[in-house]
Design a protein around this motif. Sequence first.
Motif, PDB file in Angstrom:
ATOM      1  N   PRO A  47       0.842  -1.212   0.000  1.00  0.00           N
ATOM      2  CA  PRO A  47       0.000   0.000   0.000  1.00  0.00           C
ATOM      3  C   PRO A  47       0.875   1.261   0.000  1.00  0.00           C
ATOM      4  CG  PRO A  47       0.101  -0.932   2.198  1.00  0.00           C
ATOM      5  CD  PRO A  47       0.857  -1.870   1.305  1.00  0.00           C
ATOM      6  N   LEU A  48       1.407   1.608  -1.176  1.00  0.00           N
ATOM      7  CA  LEU A  48       2.394   2.677  -1.265  1.00  0.00           C
ATOM      8  C   LEU A  48       1.879   4.028  -0.775  1.00  0.00           C
ATOM      9  CD1 LEU A  48       4.149   1.775  -4.629  1.00  0.00           C
ATOM     10  CD2 LEU A  48       4.799   1.169  -2.287  1.00  0.00           C
ATOM     11  N   ASP A  49       0.643   4.375  -1.086  1.00  0.00           N
ATOM     12  CA  ASP A  49       0.097   5.656  -0.620  1.00  0.00           C
ATOM     13  C   ASP A  49       0.064   5.700   0.903  1.00  0.00           C
ATOM     14  OD1 ASP A  49      -0.212   6.538  -3.210  1.00  0.00           O
ATOM     15  OD2 ASP A  49      -2.347   6.049  -3.314  1.00  0.00           O
ATOM     16  N   SER A  50      -0.307   4.603   1.531  1.00  0.00           N
ATOM     17  CA  SER A  50      -0.356   4.539   2.990  1.00  0.00           C
ATOM     18  C   SER A  50       1.046   4.589   3.592  1.00  0.00           C
ATOM     19  CB  SER A  50      -1.060   3.266   3.458  1.00  0.00           C
ATOM     20  OG  SER A  50      -2.406   3.272   3.043  1.00  0.00           O
ATOM     21  N   ILE A  51       1.995   3.953   2.933  1.00  0.00           N
ATOM     22  CA  ILE A  51       3.379   3.971   3.413  1.00  0.00           C
ATOM     23  C   ILE A  51       3.930   5.392   3.370  1.00  0.00           C
ATOM     24  CG2 ILE A  51       5.741   3.232   2.902  1.00  0.00           C
ATOM     25  CD1 ILE A  51       4.502   0.516   1.974  1.00  0.00           C
ATOM     26  N   ILE A  52       3.696   6.096   2.275  1.00  0.00           N
ATOM     27  CA  ILE A  52       4.177   7.476   2.152  1.00  0.00           C
ATOM     28  C   ILE A  52       3.513   8.364   3.201  1.00  0.00           C
ATOM     29  CG2 ILE A  52       4.202   9.520   0.654  1.00  0.00           C
ATOM     30  CD1 ILE A  52       4.548   7.554  -1.717  1.00  0.00           C
ATOM     31  N   GLU A  53       2.208   8.238   3.366  1.00  0.00           N
ATOM     32  CA  GLU A  53       1.497   9.027   4.380  1.00  0.00           C
ATOM     33  C   GLU A  53       2.045   8.727   5.771  1.00  0.00           C
ATOM     34  OE1 GLU A  53      -3.003   9.635   6.182  1.00  0.00           O
ATOM     35  OE2 GLU A  53      -2.745   8.545   4.305  1.00  0.00           O
TER      36      GLU A  53
END
Length: 132
Positions: A47-53
């Motif tokens: 979950p790249l978006d969640s990791i960045i957030e």
Amino acid sequence: MKPILFVALIYLTFGCNLEADQSAKNDDAPTKKLHHLVAFQWKEGSPLDSIIESAYNTLGKIDAYAGAFSFGNNAVSIGDTIFSTKNTQILHVIFKNEYDRDSVYIPSDLHMEFAKKWWKYNQNLYVYDWWQ
């Protein structure tokens, strides 16, 4: 490898010393800053978006940086793709000295929280540090 064990191993490998003499904070290069870059390769389906957030909400709030915190997508040019790794996200932070990296940042609760939450998605990572 469990994330806490992994971070502890890194911590011990770099010879971190919580009792380091404050005068030994790289006095020979007072105008230079220590750049720390981590290139992450995440497993497929991560979950790249969640990791960045999460990176901005944990790592981005650590009070040890001498410059801006940056975490985002690796924007490799089309011409450079033959030289690129599969590292899709990059972290870049700047420290005043090695003490702040080794004894403040690495063992911080926020750093440990990020590692514990997202390590299961990690495929590979590269760490680079340099003075500039």
